[in-house]
Design an enzyme around this catalytic site. Structure first.
Site, PDB file in Angstrom:
ATOM      1  N   HIS A   1      -9.234   2.941   5.327  1.00  0.00           N
ATOM      2  CA  HIS A   1     -10.291   3.481   4.469  1.00  0.00           C
ATOM      3  C   HIS A   1     -11.015   2.352   3.743  1.00  0.00           C
ATOM      4  O   HIS A   1     -10.410   1.314   3.452  1.00  0.00           O
ATOM      5  CB  HIS A   1      -9.703   4.424   3.420  1.00  0.00           C
ATOM      6  CG  HIS A   1      -8.975   5.606   3.993  1.00  0.00           C
ATOM      7  ND1 HIS A   1      -7.612   5.625   4.163  1.00  0.00           N
ATOM      8  CD2 HIS A   1      -9.438   6.795   4.437  1.00  0.00           C
ATOM      9  CE1 HIS A   1      -7.256   6.796   4.686  1.00  0.00           C
ATOM     10  NE2 HIS A   1      -8.349   7.521   4.873  1.00  0.00           N
TER      11      HIS A   1
ATOM     12  N   ASP B   1      -0.976  21.069  -1.507  1.00  0.00           N
ATOM     13  CA  ASP B   1      -2.276  20.454  -1.274  1.00  0.00           C
ATOM     14  C   ASP B   1      -2.185  19.599  -0.011  1.00  0.00           C
ATOM     15  O   ASP B   1      -1.696  18.469  -0.054  1.00  0.00           O
ATOM     16  CB  ASP B   1      -2.678  19.586  -2.473  1.00  0.00           C
ATOM     17  CG  ASP B   1      -4.051  18.948  -2.276  1.00  0.00           C
ATOM     18  OD1 ASP B   1      -4.615  19.060  -1.156  1.00  0.00           O
ATOM     19  OD2 ASP B   1      -4.552  18.324  -3.231  1.00  0.00           O
TER      20      ASP B   1
ATOM     21  N   TYR C   1       8.426   9.666  12.975  1.00  0.00           N
ATOM     22  CA  TYR C   1       7.542   8.784  13.719  1.00  0.00           C
ATOM     23  C   TYR C   1       6.623   7.943  12.836  1.00  0.00           C
ATOM     24  O   TYR C   1       6.545   6.741  12.960  1.00  0.00           O
ATOM     25  CB  TYR C   1       6.726   9.612  14.713  1.00  0.00           C
ATOM     26  CG  TYR C   1       5.655   8.816  15.319  1.00  0.00           C
ATOM     27  CD1 TYR C   1       4.367   8.905  14.845  1.00  0.00           C
ATOM     28  CD2 TYR C   1       5.940   7.891  16.316  1.00  0.00           C
ATOM     29  CE1 TYR C   1       3.378   8.126  15.369  1.00  0.00           C
ATOM     30  CE2 TYR C   1       4.955   7.108  16.839  1.00  0.00           C
ATOM     31  CZ  TYR C   1       3.679   7.226  16.369  1.00  0.00           C
ATOM     32  OH  TYR C   1       2.704   6.446  16.873  1.00  0.00           O
TER      33      TYR C   1
ATOM     34  N   HIS D   1      -8.894   2.559  -3.905  1.00  0.00           N
ATOM     35  CA  HIS D   1     -10.001   3.504  -4.159  1.00  0.00           C
ATOM     36  C   HIS D   1     -10.263   3.702  -5.653  1.00  0.00           C
ATOM     37  O   HIS D   1     -11.269   4.296  -6.033  1.00  0.00           O
ATOM     38  CB  HIS D   1      -9.687   4.871  -3.542  1.00  0.00           C
ATOM     39  CG  HIS D   1      -9.506   4.829  -2.052  1.00  0.00           C
ATOM     40  ND1 HIS D   1     -10.484   4.329  -1.216  1.00  0.00           N
ATOM     41  CD2 HIS D   1      -8.472   5.205  -1.254  1.00  0.00           C
ATOM     42  CE1 HIS D   1     -10.039   4.405   0.043  1.00  0.00           C
ATOM     43  NE2 HIS D   1      -8.833   4.918   0.047  1.00  0.00           N
TER      44      HIS D   1
ATOM     45  N   ASP E   1      -6.619  -1.747   5.228  1.00  0.00           N
ATOM     46  CA  ASP E   1      -6.423  -0.297   5.222  1.00  0.00           C
ATOM     47  C   ASP E   1      -7.553   0.353   6.026  1.00  0.00           C
ATOM     48  O   ASP E   1      -8.645  -0.200   6.114  1.00  0.00           O
ATOM     49  CB  ASP E   1      -6.461   0.187   3.768  1.00  0.00           C
ATOM     50  CG  ASP E   1      -6.091   1.644   3.602  1.00  0.00           C
ATOM     51  OD1 ASP E   1      -4.945   1.914   3.231  1.00  0.00           O
ATOM     52  OD2 ASP E   1      -6.961   2.516   3.852  1.00  0.00           O
TER      53      ASP E   1
ATOM     54  N   ASP F   1      -2.418   2.640   7.417  1.00  0.00           N
ATOM     55  CA  ASP F   1      -3.010   3.805   8.082  1.00  0.00           C
ATOM     56  C   ASP F   1      -4.012   3.339   9.145  1.00  0.00           C
ATOM     57  O   ASP F   1      -4.564   4.132   9.885  1.00  0.00           O
ATOM     58  CB  ASP F   1      -3.663   4.750   7.067  1.00  0.00           C
ATOM     59  CG  ASP F   1      -4.489   4.025   6.028  1.00  0.00           C
ATOM     60  OD1 ASP F   1      -4.790   2.823   6.211  1.00  0.00           O
ATOM     61  OD2 ASP F   1      -4.856   4.663   5.013  1.00  0.00           O
TER      62      ASP F   1
HETATM   63  N1  Q9C Z   1     -10.712  15.899   3.575  1.00  0.00           N
HETATM   64  C1  Q9C Z   1      -5.528   5.628   0.900  1.00  0.00           C
HETATM   65  O1  Q9C Z   1      -5.374   5.389   2.070  1.00  0.00           O
HETATM   66  N2  Q9C Z   1      -8.429  11.960   2.443  1.00  0.00           N
HETATM   67  N3  Q9C Z   1      -6.096   6.751   0.470  1.00  0.00           N
HETATM   68  C2  Q9C Z   1      -9.567  12.758   2.220  1.00  0.00           C
HETATM   69  C3  Q9C Z   1     -10.913  14.617   3.031  1.00  0.00           C
HETATM   70  C4  Q9C Z   1      -8.151  11.064   1.392  1.00  0.00           C
HETATM   71  C5  Q9C Z   1      -6.590   7.680   1.429  1.00  0.00           C
HETATM   72  C6  Q9C Z   1      -9.740  13.734   3.341  1.00  0.00           C
HETATM   73  C7  Q9C Z   1      -7.519   9.827   1.906  1.00  0.00           C
HETATM   74  C8  Q9C Z   1      -7.186   8.870   0.809  1.00  0.00           C
HETATM   75  C9  Q9C Z   1      -5.043   4.671  -0.143  1.00  0.00           C
HETATM   76 ZN    ZN Z   2      -6.133   4.297   3.534  1.00  0.00          ZN
END
Ligand code: Q9C
Ligand code: ZN
Length: 823
Positions: free
Chosen positions: A273, A20, A455, A181, A271, A364
């Site tokens: 997100h 995945d 990296y 999240h 973060d 991130d």
């Molecule tokens: N195609 C945290 O940083 N990515 N979670 C979805 C959709 C999910 C990030 C991309 C990223 C979750 C804790």
């Molecule tokens: Zn994140």
């Protein structure tokens, strides 16, 4: 400084068992790499190490419980893309206070559904785990997920226990899986239990004490006097309402002695997100202020939610206690993050006056992460941590969220390499993440073989180390590269003001008078090419090599000195209580050197003045040689001593000196106005920019005015100037209270990598000298006391100065379109 580090190896057990691409980012190496780096850097050993315990199911139930009657139920408003989730349910406002009370913690029951569902995953087959994972957005389960997730939440709780019982001053929980999240009954974005939200509720329930709310009372009165703000929206109204002690509608009468049952908690989610899970959990709760910045791109970035935008400010009594800062472009860097803290988060946070700060620490948002595509360098996170440590008496708990990323190949890090990633001798030095984006690429990659493929993990572990070092009180390395916020970042900041100004008086200042017309700031405007440290840009061609050589210089300069703080007194001070690591300096500069400088001014030849001069010259040499970070010297004559220190600093290695003169200390008239000295005087009545490098501000009598001066003027100037030495002189009639002086000194550790020299006139009290030594050493400053609003004069002074200076100092720039904000 006692910093707790909470970790457990077993949190590395969970991993992805099938293919995945979306989920492979969240892997055990994120944690092991960070831990190894902490060990290598000798940082783990400096911390109080705690082995994580599992959170109990009752503790998980603080957040993951069945919905109380009347509470809103929503799974978000998806934008732009098909959702894998159930159709969104529209949010409706809570019936103010009442449903808040029923929704208050402990009154729901432990969710039989979600926690027991998770418990059941331990026995599932891989196929069943995969099928269940498919029910959620960007989630995978492993037979050890339940155990890991309970350890992750438990680690956050242990950290809170350690900090709120005084066992540690602050700390970091290194955890997997992440949490922000995760929602009441849903896993999301690799998150299973909402570690930070559970920790916040736990802190309130386990450690909450009944406290008087004098400050909150002042809050409500202030708003009422200032006019226009609905009383029921005042934070204190809400707090009092929640306590059930008063009707929700504020009435301006003295209420001292009333108590608020739960401590105020600030959650800072850096973060990349949006931590929508945390937002949902606290959206109607005024006791928890949730701040998040996040990549948003007008809703085109995951999790694609309408409520991630700036106009989502919370619901009911929680209005104003959700602060979203959406980034609508990628590439945000150090200057943008710093602007967000100085112009949005910190003003609001000081007004909120939290008793605990929790950081949702995802990296991130750092340079090199292919998801985030931001450009902030690891040092930036040390600065953010340092800034947050001036709140809540330094009670700061960082809990890891996600840390960048694939760790696969260098292919994903093009953006970072373009940004000027510099590796030296196999050891990465993060340099120039904010290089002008319009410039040709600067790629200096002396990659060692072992850095290939590592990296991203390198980036994340660097960031973790930076934050832990800052928590330990080490000075943060200076931010390199031009400090010029992007236009898009300023637009985002402005949208937050527009949404939050009704809720926070500390943001009114920002919008008082439009000083920059939008036409001078067209959307196409890119950051100009500015050489570090100067408001005036250099020629573009010279840029690349200039930046590189200055980076190399600075790398040399910024190894952490062996001695953090030195104090040099001319008379013994028995009453002075200092941390044992603060060194008393006995030595002095050679008499000939002291003699030569003393000729500059008659007053310096006198007994004690001469002794003090010898001591300060010795200390300055220690700082310039990289032996000492910071220090304090007492002298009977601050003005001429300051002048000598300044001249000696400039002639012996400092490129730029930021001089903060408090009280009656004039800028030496024959000092060259060559841009190497930025002179800021805080005193008197006048606000004047006498030149780009000579600024005078009045000292405000109000907490709000003082804070605005520091956050909206002093620090933007300081971070924009990028000095390699900061001189602070407390001269005659400086008028600062000890906590004000301490806050100023603590915050001025940032811009020059901790190189701060403080001169105090001898009649200053032992308490002042002591508190200054402690903050220079990395301890948090004492509280300024109850927040009081900036006066109209304070605001006018700041607006006036900004109008004069913002063309040259880009960290001061704000986009203002604020006629509707002005009363
Ligand atoms: N195609 C945290 O940083 N990515 N979670 C979805 C959709 C999910 C990030 C991309 C990223 C979750 C804790
Ligand atoms: Zn994140």
């Amino acid at each position: 400084m006692r910093t707790a580090l909470v970790y457990h190896e077993e949190m590395t057990a969970a991993r992805l068992l099938w293919d995945d691409p979306e989920c492979e980012i969240e892997r055990p190496e994120r944690l092991t790499a960070a831990v190894e780096r902490l060990q290598q850097g000798g940082l783990e050993q400096r911390c109080l190490q705690l082995a994580a315990r599992e959170a109990s199911e009752a503790e998980l139930g603080l957040v993951h419980r069945s919905d109380p009657p009347g509470a809103t139920h929503h799974r978000g408003h998806r934008l732009g893309r098909a959702s894998t989730q159930p159709a969104p349910v529209l949010k409706t406002e809570l019936p103010t206070c009442l449903s808040f009370t029923t929704g208050w913690m402990g009154e729901g029951t432990v969710s039989p559904e979600y926690v027991s569902l998770l418990r059941g995953t331990q026995a599932l087959s891989t196929e069943e785990l995969q099928a269940l994972s498919g029910q959620y957005d960007a989630v995978y389960f492993h037979p050890s997920t339940f155990h890991c997730a309970r350890l992750a939440a438990g680690a956050a709780l242990q950290l809170v226990d350690a900090v709120l019982t005084g066992t540690a001053h602050n700390g970091f929980a290194l955890v997997r899986p992440p949490g922000h999240h995760s929602q009441r009954a849903a896993a999301n974005g690799f998150c299973v239990f909402n570690n930070v939200a559970i920790a916040a509720r736990y802190a309130q329930k386990q450690h909450g004490v009944c406290r008087c709310v004098g400050a909150a009372v002042g809050w409500g009165l202030r708003r009422t006097e200032s006019g226009g703000v609905g009383c029921s929206e005042t934070p204190c109204g809400a707090l009092l309402c929640r306590g059930g002690l008063l009707a929700p509608r504020w009435e301006a009468q003295p209420l001292s002695g009333l108590c608020t049952p739960y401590p105020r908690i600030l959650i800072v989610d850096w973060d990349v997100h949006h931590g929508q899970g945390i937002q949902y959990i606290f959206e109607d709760d005024p006791s928890v202020l949730y701040f998040s910045w996040h990549r948003y791109e007008h809703g085109r970035f995951w999790p694609y939610l309408r409520e991630s935008d700036a106009d989502a400010v919370g619901l009911g009594p929680g209005r104003g206690f959700t602060v979203n800062l959406p980034w609508n472009q990628v590439g945000m860097g150090n200057a943008d993050y710093m602007a967000a803290f100085l112009h949005v988060l910190l003003p609001v946070a000081f007004e909120f006056d939290p008793e605990l700060v929790l950081i949702s620490a995802g990296f991130d948002s750092a340079i090199g992460d292919p998801e985030g595509q931001m450009q902030a360098t690891p040092e930036c996170f040390a600065h953010l941590t340092q800034l947050l440590q001036v709140l809540a008496g330094g009670r700061v708990c960082a809990v890891l969220e996600v840390t960048g990323s694939k760790g696969g190949s260098l292919a994903g890090c093009q953006g970072a390499v373009r940004g000027g990633l510099l590796y030296l001798a196999g050891r990465p030095a993060w340099a120039g993440g904010t290089l002008p984006r319009s410039q040709p690429c600067l790629v200096v990659s002396l990659f060692s073989p072992c850095s290939q493929g590592g990296y991203h993990l390198e980036s994340l572990s660097q960031c973790v180390c930076m934050v832990v070092k800052a928590l330990l009180g080490d000075p943060a390395p200076p931010l390199l590269g031009p400090m010029v916020p992007q236009h898009s970042a300023l637009e985002s900041i402005q949208s937050v003001w527009a949404a939050q100004a009704p809720h926070w008086t500390s943001l009114w200042q920002q919008g008082s008078t439009p000083t920059l017309s939008l036409s001078t700031c067209s959307p196409e405007r890119r950051p100009s090419a500015v050489s570090p440290g100067g408001p005036k840009g250099k020629a573009a061609e010279a840029q690349t090599s200039a930046v590189l050589s200055s980076l190399l210089d600075q790398l040399h300069l910024y190894t952490t000195p062996p001695v953090r703080t030195v104090i040099a007194l001319t008379a013994p001070a028995a009453a002075l209580v200092l941390p044992p690591e603060v060194l008393h300096q006995e030595g002095s500069a050679p008499p000939e050197e002291t003699q030569a400088w003393a000729r500059l001014h008659e007053a310096l030849t006198q007994d004690t003045a001469f002794t003090a001069l010898g001591k300060v010259l010795h200390l300055l040499n220690g700082i310039l040689d990289g032996q000492v970070s910071s220090g304090i010297v007492t002298t009977p004559v601050a003005a001429p001593t300051l002048e000598v220190v300044l001249r000696q600093g400039l002639s012996h290695g400092a490129q730029r000196v930021f001089c903060v003169a408090l009280g009656q200390l004039d800028r030496p008239p024959d000092l060259a106005n060559d841009g190497r000295t930025l002179w800021l005087n805080i005193r008197g009545k006048e606000a004047a920019a006498l030149s780009t490098f000579h600024v005078s501000v009045p000292l405000s009598g109000t907490t709000g005015g003082f804070l605005s001066c520091i956050l909206a003027l002093v620090l933007p100037l300081a971070y924009g100037f990028q000095p390699d030495l900061v001189l602070v002189a407390l001269g005659p009639a400086h008028g600062l209270q000890d906590p004000q002086a301490a806050l100023l000194a603590a915050l001025l550790r940032g811009p020059a990598g901790g190189r701060v020299l403080v001169l105090v006139e001898q009649e200053s009290t032992c308490q002042l000298v002591g508190v200054l030594a402690r903050v220079l050493h990395g301890e948090p400053p004492p509280s300024l006391g109850p927040f009081s609003m900036a006066s109209p004069d304070d605001l006018q002074a700041l607006v006036h100065l900004r109008g004069q200076l913002e063309a040259q100092w880009e960290m001061l720039q704000l986009l203002l379109e604020c006629h509707e904000l002005v009363a």
